[in-house]
Design a protein around this motif. Structure first.
Motif, short mmCIF file in Angstrom:
data_model
loop_
_atom_site.label_atom_id
_atom_site.label_comp_id
_atom_site.label_asym_id
_atom_site.label_seq_id
_atom_site.Cartn_x
_atom_site.Cartn_y
_atom_site.Cartn_z
N LEU A 141 -10.45 -0.89 2.33
CA LEU A 141 -9.83 -2.10 2.85
C LEU A 141 -10.90 -3.17 3.00
O LEU A 141 -11.98 -2.90 3.53
N ILE B 255 -0.41 6.04 4.56
CA ILE B 255 -1.04 4.75 4.88
C ILE B 255 -0.42 4.13 6.13
O ILE B 255 -1.07 3.37 6.85
N MET C 291 -13.71 2.35 4.62
CA MET C 291 -13.02 3.39 3.86
C MET C 291 -12.35 4.34 4.84
O MET C 291 -13.01 4.92 5.71
N MET D 162 0.83 -1.20 0.00
CA MET D 162 0.00 0.00 0.00
C MET D 162 0.87 1.26 0.00
O MET D 162 0.55 2.25 -0.67
N GLU E 83 0.93 4.28 -2.72
CA GLU E 83 0.79 5.66 -2.27
C GLU E 83 1.91 6.53 -2.83
O GLU E 83 1.68 7.64 -3.34
N ASN F 91 -5.24 10.55 0.63
CA ASN F 91 -5.90 9.50 -0.15
C ASN F 91 -6.98 8.81 0.66
O ASN F 91 -6.87 8.66 1.88
N ASN F 92 -8.02 8.37 -0.05
CA ASN F 92 -9.01 7.47 0.53
C ASN F 92 -8.66 6.04 0.14
O ASN F 92 -8.25 5.78 -0.99
N TRP F 93 -8.83 5.14 1.09
CA TRP F 93 -8.51 3.73 0.87
C TRP F 93 -9.71 2.87 1.20
O TRP F 93 -10.39 3.09 2.20
N TRP G 5 -7.52 -4.50 -1.39
CA TRP G 5 -7.52 -3.09 -0.99
C TRP G 5 -7.41 -2.24 -2.24
O TRP G 5 -6.98 -2.72 -3.30
N GLU G 6 -7.82 -1.01 -2.14
CA GLU G 6 -7.75 -0.13 -3.30
C GLU G 6 -7.63 1.32 -2.84
O GLU G 6 -8.32 1.74 -1.91
N MET G 7 -6.76 2.06 -3.50
CA MET G 7 -6.70 3.50 -3.29
C MET G 7 -7.75 4.13 -4.19
O MET G 7 -7.78 3.86 -5.40
#
Length: 420
Positions: free
Chosen positions: A264, A313, A307, A248, A252, A260-262, A276-278
């Motif tokens: 999980l 991160i 989120m 992650m 980043e 950033n919003n993540w 997971w995704e950014m």
């Protein structure tokens, strides 16, 4: 934008498991999702504003935000019989600082900044630190703010308060019951309440006496046994998933953005990330992605979708550490006198043996003053089920004199004091 009445109706209908899903429910779900989304933009503004202030404050801190999970919101509406528009923590920002005194100092600093800037209005402050919440023992300072017409919650915790909170979160999913919501065996909940009280004593520089430690150890062992029976793998600690954190962090760094919003997704059946995704900082795009993941990975399949927003991160490893394991929090506690983290694991003798030692010490059965084993077992220590085994353990340590009657060896007094 939907009316307040319509929003509350959406919360009421969606939180009722007995209602059939029809066209009206579909419309109300869209209203619910839109209302939740409207908290993200003011929440991000709040987090970034606070972060800017904290950078000039000169204290160590961790800060991150989260938009409350949909199943969590619906359960809360049921549990407290409140309206959706009354909820104050749909958007939440969390700050972790070193000590309890740092919590006070930081709140004073932030409240002063808020008065200067008029960026947000403080609606209410609730301090759970001194006594803990009655239901679970939870401790933190909660500040309810109004930002752009939306109520948001700011939590400020010390490292120790946060350690407790993340420990109960992780235990909840290992156990399969949401302990913070008073689900599960009352003995497990009671252990965490006492654990919180003990940590608070340590944080305000009080020593736990031997009776408190024994009581806490007994409650922990009972809680572990209950959890072990429920999951067939009794343990309350975890691991830190460093490979996920590195992946992650690499993503980043490649984006080179300030915030950033993540998303999980965690599978609590085997303790691993599913994915997971950014995601975008744009509220609409971010919440659309959140909804897609919530639909794809439902909670009733033991998947947890969250989120979280952050500038780094690695911060999430501290602010929401139960996704990564809780081992690293021991570093914050291991130098504290009388630290009780992992007490039952580190104890040199079992609970029964400690109680026998305390009884003999308090009744001054030292050296020439002896007590019959039967009297000790049936009268002074009648509540110790493991008496025979525990006494043999003490004999093996060489601190018991005699076969029967017995006493404590005065020459071993420093060692005995250490054990107690």
């Amino acid at each position: 934008m939907a009316s307040k009445t319509k929003i509350d109706k959406a919360g009421r209908y969606l939180s009722d498991p007995k209602r059939d899903y029809d066209e009206e429910m579909l419309e109300l779900e869209l209203i619910f999702d839109e209302y939740r989304k409207e908290h993200l933009e003011p929440l991000t503004r709040l987090t970034l504003e606070l972060q800017g202030w904290l950078q000039t404050h000169g204290r160590k801190y961790y800060i991150a935000q989260r938009l409350k999970r949909k199943p969590q919101i619906l359960r809360k509406l049921n549990r407290f019989s409140v309206r959706l528009t009354q909820l104050q923590d749909i958007g939440g920002c969390r700050i972790i600082v070193d000590s309890n005194s740092d919590v006070d100092e930081l709140y004073s600093y932030i409240s002063g900044k808020l008065k200067e800037s008029a960026f947000a209005t403080i609606l209410r402050v609730t301090d759970y630190r001194e006594k803990g919440r009655d239901d679970t023992g939870y401790r933190a300072l909660h500040v309810i703010l109004s930002v752009s017409g939306r109520m948001l919650e700011l939590q400020i915790r010390s490292q120790i308060q946060h350690y407790w909170s993340e420990s109960i979160e992780r235990t909840s999913v290992i156990y399969g019951h949401r302990l913070k919501e008073k689900e599960g065996d009352s003995c497990v909940i009671d252990y965490f309440k006492e654990f919180s009280n003990a940590l608070h004593e340590i944080e305000i520089y009080k020593r736990l006496d031997a009776k408190q430690e024994i009581m806490l150890q007994e409650k922990r062992e009972l809680a572990e046994a209950i959890i072990s029976m429920a999951i067939k793998s009794g343990h309350l600690s975890g691991f830190v998933n460093q490979s996920v954190i590195r992946s992650m962090a690499s993503a980043e760094n490649s984006h080179n953005t300030t915030f950033n919003n993540w998303i999980l997704v965690f599978d609590w059946t085997d303790g691993n990330f599913v994915t997971w995704e950014m995601v975008s900082r744009d509220p609409q795009a971010a919440v659309d992605c959140y909804l897609r993941y919530e639909s794809e990975f439902p909670e009733d399949e033991r998947k947890e979708v969250v989120m979280i927003g952050t500038s780094s991160i690695e911060t999430v490893q501290h602010t929401h550490s139960h996704y990564f394991g809780i081992d690293h929090h021991n570093d914050a506690l291991e130098n504290m006198e009388s630290s009780i983290i992992g007490l039952s694991r580190r104890s040199k003798i079992d609970v029964g043996a400690r109680r026998i030692l305390m009884t003999m010490k308090n009744r001054t059965f030292w050296g020439p003053k002896k007590v019959a084993v039967s009297t000790l077992k049936n009268h002074f220590c009648s509540g110790i089920a493991s008496f025979d085994h525990s006494l043999e353990e003490l004999r093996s340590l060489g601190i018991i004199i005699g076969s029967d009657p017995i006493s404590l060896d005065l020459k071993k007094k420093p060692f005995i004091e250490e054990l107690i």
